[in-house]
Design a protein around this motif. Structure first.
Motif, short mmCIF file in Angstrom:
data_model
loop_
_atom_site.label_atom_id
_atom_site.label_comp_id
_atom_site.label_asym_id
_atom_site.label_seq_id
_atom_site.Cartn_x
_atom_site.Cartn_y
_atom_site.Cartn_z
N ARG A 185 -56.22 82.68 17.79
CA ARG A 185 -57.36 81.44 18.22
C ARG A 185 -58.28 81.60 17.40
NH1 ARG A 185 -56.28 77.95 21.58
NH2 ARG A 185 -58.36 77.83 22.49
N GLY A 232 -63.73 78.50 20.54
CA GLY A 232 -63.00 77.81 21.76
C GLY A 232 -61.84 76.88 21.20
N PRO A 233 -61.95 75.69 21.87
CA PRO A 233 -60.75 74.70 22.05
C PRO A 233 -60.41 74.24 20.41
CG PRO A 233 -62.52 73.62 22.67
CD PRO A 233 -63.19 74.96 22.58
N ARG A 234 -59.20 73.77 20.35
CA ARG A 234 -58.76 73.19 18.84
C ARG A 234 -57.84 71.83 19.39
NH1 ARG A 234 -54.55 78.29 17.67
NH2 ARG A 234 -53.49 78.01 19.64
N ARG A 260 -64.80 65.58 17.19
CA ARG A 260 -65.07 66.56 18.05
C ARG A 260 -65.68 67.91 17.58
NH1 ARG A 260 -63.99 65.09 23.38
NH2 ARG A 260 -62.50 63.17 23.49
N ASP A 294 -54.88 76.49 27.29
CA ASP A 294 -55.75 75.68 28.67
C ASP A 294 -56.59 74.76 27.95
OD1 ASP A 294 -54.06 76.93 30.20
OD2 ASP A 294 -55.79 78.17 30.91
N ASP A 295 -57.65 75.33 27.13
CA ASP A 295 -58.75 74.46 26.70
C ASP A 295 -58.58 73.54 25.38
OD1 ASP A 295 -58.58 76.82 25.09
OD2 ASP A 295 -60.65 77.05 25.01
N ASP A 296 -57.34 73.65 24.69
CA ASP A 296 -56.96 72.65 23.81
C ASP A 296 -56.37 71.55 24.11
OD1 ASP A 296 -57.21 75.05 21.96
OD2 ASP A 296 -55.00 75.65 22.01
N ARG A 330 -50.13 73.30 29.41
CA ARG A 330 -51.58 73.53 30.34
C ARG A 330 -52.58 72.70 29.85
NH1 ARG A 330 -49.49 78.16 28.35
NH2 ARG A 330 -51.39 78.63 27.35
N ALA A 331 -52.52 72.45 28.27
CA ALA A 331 -53.62 72.05 27.61
C ALA A 331 -53.75 70.32 27.87
CB ALA A 331 -53.23 71.91 26.12
N THR A 332 -54.86 69.65 27.42
CA THR A 332 -54.93 68.23 27.50
C THR A 332 -53.84 67.85 26.61
OG1 THR A 332 -57.29 68.40 28.02
CG2 THR A 332 -56.67 66.28 27.15
#
Length: 187
Positions: free
Chosen positions: A4, A8-10, A35, A109-111, A140-142
């Motif tokens: 990762r 953070g997110p990707r 983003r 989770d935050d992807d 689990r991701a969006t």
């Protein structure tokens, strides 16, 4: 395992050689750029049944599948973004594995997990499970599913703000049958 990135997110997008995947890739590039997120482009190819049934897990088969996947990703990026998209940190990965399970495993989770929504028939769904449904149920991701644009929306976008032509009036099947009978059997 895919490391990762720090920070953070990707956006993680699954691709294959379909129009829906091209639309999903285009959308994911735009979303990552908007983003300020990194983009992970993934092509997962399942191991052919005859290879896994025979127990032939030699490096030649998996290397060939990964190579073909890498070529596919490069081709899609050329078609969609004229190569590597500007302003986006890009990582491309071609793996051997079930596409749905691979995407769910890679997206944290935050992807944001992006896939295309194709139109498949019942036989195709029996032979190969739906990646979209697998991801929707287990991610689990969006989760974002991108549908290719309809013909009407494409025509509307090409009209440059002009009113689209009015659709032809709907003719009921009974009237069509009556017209055909009058033409076929004149009195």
């Amino acid at each position: 395992m895919i490391a990762r990135p720090e920070g953070g997110p990707r956006v993680v997008v699954g691709v294959d050689d379909t129009p829906a995947a091209r639309c999903a890739l285009s959308w994911a590039i735009g979303e990552a750029r908007l983003r300020g997120l990194s983009l992970l482009v993934v092509h997962a190819e399942p191991l052919p049944p005859h290879v896994s049934a025979a127990g032939q897990l030699g490096g030649g088969v998996t290397d060939a599948l990964r190579g073909a996947g890498a070529e596919l990703i490069a081709t899609l990026l050329d078609e969609v973004a004229d190569g590597t998209p500007h302003g986006v940190e890009l990582t491309a990965v071609a793996v051997v594995g079930e596409p749905g399970a691979t995407l769910v495993k890679l997206a944290g989770d935050d992807d944001m997990l992006v896939v295309g929504h194709g139109d498949r028939g019942p036989l195709s769904r029996l032979l190969r499970p739906s990646v979209r449904l697998h991801c929707a149920r287990r991610a689990r991701a969006t989760f974002v599913c991108v549908r290719p644009p309809t013909l009407d929306s494409l025509i509307e976008s090409l009209s440059d703000g002009e009113e689209p032509p009015a659709p032809a009036p709907e003719v009921s099947p009974i009237r069509r049958l009556g017209g055909w009978l009058r033409r076929s059997h004149p009195v």
